[in-house]
Design an enzyme around this catalytic site. Structure first.
Site, PDB file in Angstrom:
ATOM      1  N   ASP A  64      -9.269  -1.035  -1.833  1.00 33.23           N
ATOM      2  CA  ASP A  64     -10.029  -2.266  -1.582  1.00 33.23           C
ATOM      3  C   ASP A  64     -10.375  -2.908  -2.933  1.00 33.23           C
ATOM      4  OD1 ASP A  64     -11.915  -3.004   1.208  1.00 33.23           O
ATOM      5  OD2 ASP A  64     -12.194  -4.145  -0.635  1.00 33.23           O
ATOM      6  N   ASN A  65     -10.407  -4.247  -2.961  1.00 31.85           N
ATOM      7  CA  ASN A  65     -10.832  -4.931  -4.195  1.00 31.85           C
ATOM      8  C   ASN A  65     -12.326  -5.264  -4.159  1.00 31.85           C
ATOM      9  OD1 ASN A  65     -10.984  -6.979  -2.371  1.00 31.85           O
ATOM     10  ND2 ASN A  65      -9.543  -8.350  -3.386  1.00 31.85           N
ATOM     11  N   LEU A 101       1.076  -1.452  -6.663  1.00 29.37           N
ATOM     12  CA  LEU A 101       0.299  -0.230  -6.921  1.00 29.37           C
ATOM     13  C   LEU A 101       1.221   0.979  -6.818  1.00 29.37           C
ATOM     14  CD1 LEU A 101      -2.504   1.209  -7.206  1.00 29.37           C
ATOM     15  CD2 LEU A 101      -2.570   1.228  -4.717  1.00 29.37           C
ATOM     16  N   LYS A 159      -2.277 -15.163  -0.932  1.00 36.28           N
ATOM     17  CA  LYS A 159      -1.594 -14.091  -1.683  1.00 36.28           C
ATOM     18  C   LYS A 159      -1.905 -12.716  -1.083  1.00 36.28           C
ATOM     19  CE  LYS A 159      -1.760 -16.278  -6.231  1.00 36.28           C
ATOM     20  NZ  LYS A 159      -2.462 -16.204  -7.519  1.00 36.28           N
ATOM     21  N   TYR A 171      -5.311 -18.715   5.722  1.00 30.07           N
ATOM     22  CA  TYR A 171      -5.407 -17.467   6.496  1.00 30.07           C
ATOM     23  C   TYR A 171      -4.330 -17.434   7.578  1.00 30.07           C
ATOM     24  CZ  TYR A 171      -7.639 -13.688   9.149  1.00 30.07           C
ATOM     25  OH  TYR A 171      -7.901 -12.498   9.808  1.00 30.07           O
ATOM     26  N   LYS A 229      -1.010 -15.083   7.361  1.00 29.94           N
ATOM     27  CA  LYS A 229      -0.795 -14.007   8.341  1.00 29.94           C
ATOM     28  C   LYS A 229       0.519 -14.208   9.089  1.00 29.94           C
ATOM     29  CE  LYS A 229      -4.625 -11.407   8.078  1.00 29.94           C
ATOM     30  NZ  LYS A 229      -4.604  -9.949   7.841  1.00 29.94           N
TER      31      LYS A 229
END
Ligand code: UDP
Length: 345
Positions: A54-55, A84, A114, A168, A172
């Site tokens: 999580d950021n 990552l 993004k 959004y 998605k």
């Protein structure tokens, strides 16, 4: 629990190896969010190893505080819009990372877009290299302001590519395309959950969505904000039902790529919801009407026949009962905050 800030590969501590044969090694992105944290909890309770990523943009580390000390749980502070490297084997990935509350996801629309598209791709690459199954948290927002009700998975939607919600909705939608194409081209086992409005304990009082707003306002003695005339509808699913649906979808032996609606088909108007919150909290606070935000969908109700058929899933917690639990949770939250403020004086 260990909390790891992402560092270059060589210096990162790898999570310990699983011992039980049926134990899955699972990544949950958005793991500190409202749904992500509850999903981590459920998976840990089932005996799995979990890495939450999580950021902390909208997620809160306090959502995971009870997992502290669990040796099967790790937390990585990382924004999935950046790749990552993961050193350990991974069996499953739940990709939930993206703010879901309109005021929050509209604050930085480029980042929101993004998160879905670059974030989705980065996670799909991990799934591809690890041969892991991956579930995308998609949304009822991909149907936009629907012209048919209820909305089945076959409905292509009525969405605007420009406007405040597009970052959004379209992000998605694009992510669904990626999940479809990674499945088609690379054989990655992908799952798509189209999540309809979900609420429950664990939401932030500052979340900004309608259930948390109305309850927090009712308990705080301020006017309850209803957008438009309140005749627009939503169908609210209780948190635990949603978590059950997500886990079932991840583990279902689907024969072919298939997006699945997850939500509670019980549809209410926003005015009906506000009346329910008023009667349950006993508040006499007035309602304050605001303009309906641009492109705010007028109706939303899931057709869940696919989830029933493929997953044997249907919600079990009616709105009235879910609201009781959520009101109790927010009462506790607000009194803890008041105590903390008083102690700081
Ligand atoms: N809404 C409202 N008062 C609020 C927040 C939201 O009336 O304080 C309305 C919003 O305009 C929408 C519905 O409630 O019509 C659901 O909003 P929410 O932000 O919870 O989720 P959405 O389904 O729009 O993403």
């Amino acid at each position: 629990m260990t909390v790891t800030e992402f560092r270059p590969q060589s210096s990162r501590k790898a999570p310990a190896v699983a011992s039980r044969r049926d134990q899955q090694r699972i990544i949950v992105t958005g793991g500190a969010g409202f749904l992500g944290s509850q999903l981590c909890r459920a998976l840990i309770e089932q005996g799995h190893r979990v890495i939450a990523i999580d950021n902390l943009l909208s997620g809160r580390l306090e959502n995971l505080s009870d997992l502290l000390g669990c040796p099967r749980f790790d937390f990585i502070l990382h924004d999935i819009i950046e790749p990552l490297p993961i050193q350990t084997p991974i069996d499953q990935i739940y990709n939930l990372a993206c703010p879901a509350s309109p005021p929050v996801y509209q604050r930085d629309p480029l980042h929101t877009f993004k998160s879905s598209v670059l974030g989705g791709m980065n996670m799909l690459e991990i799934a591809r290299s690890k041969r892991a199954r991956i579930l995308q948290a998609s949304t009822s927002e991909i149907y936009g302001d629907p012209k048919i009700s209820p909305q089945p998975e076959s409905y292509c939607g009525n969405v605007n590519t420009c406007g405040p919600r597009a970052c959004y909705d379209e992000g998605k939608r694009a992510a669904e395309t990626l999940f479809h194409d990674y499945n088609d081209r690379f054989g990655v086992e992908t799952r798509i959950a189209r999540i309809f409005n979900t609420y429950g304990p664990g939401m932030s009082p500052e979340d900004g969505r309608v259930v948390s707003n109305l309850i927090v306002q009712a308990l705080s003695g301020v006017a309850m904000t209803v957008n438009g005339d309140g005749t627009q509808t939503r169908s609210f699913c209780y948190r635990d039902d949603m978590i059950d649906g997500l886990i079932r979808l991840m583990n279902a032996p689907l024969q072919r790529f298939q997006a699945v609606n997850l939500g509670n088909p019980a549809e209410v108007t926003i005015l009906e919801l506000s009346e329910l919150v008023r009667s349950k909290t006993g508040t006499t606070n007035p309602v304050s009407y605001r303009d309906l935000p641009q492109h705010d969908p007028l109706q939303r109700r899931p057709d869940i026949s696919v989830a029933k058929r493929l997953l044997g899933w249907a919600p079990t917690v009616p709105l009235e009962r879910g609201l009781d639990r959520t009101i109790r949770y927010f009462r506790d939250q607000l009194s803890q905050n008041a105590t903390a403020r008083a102690m700081a004086l």
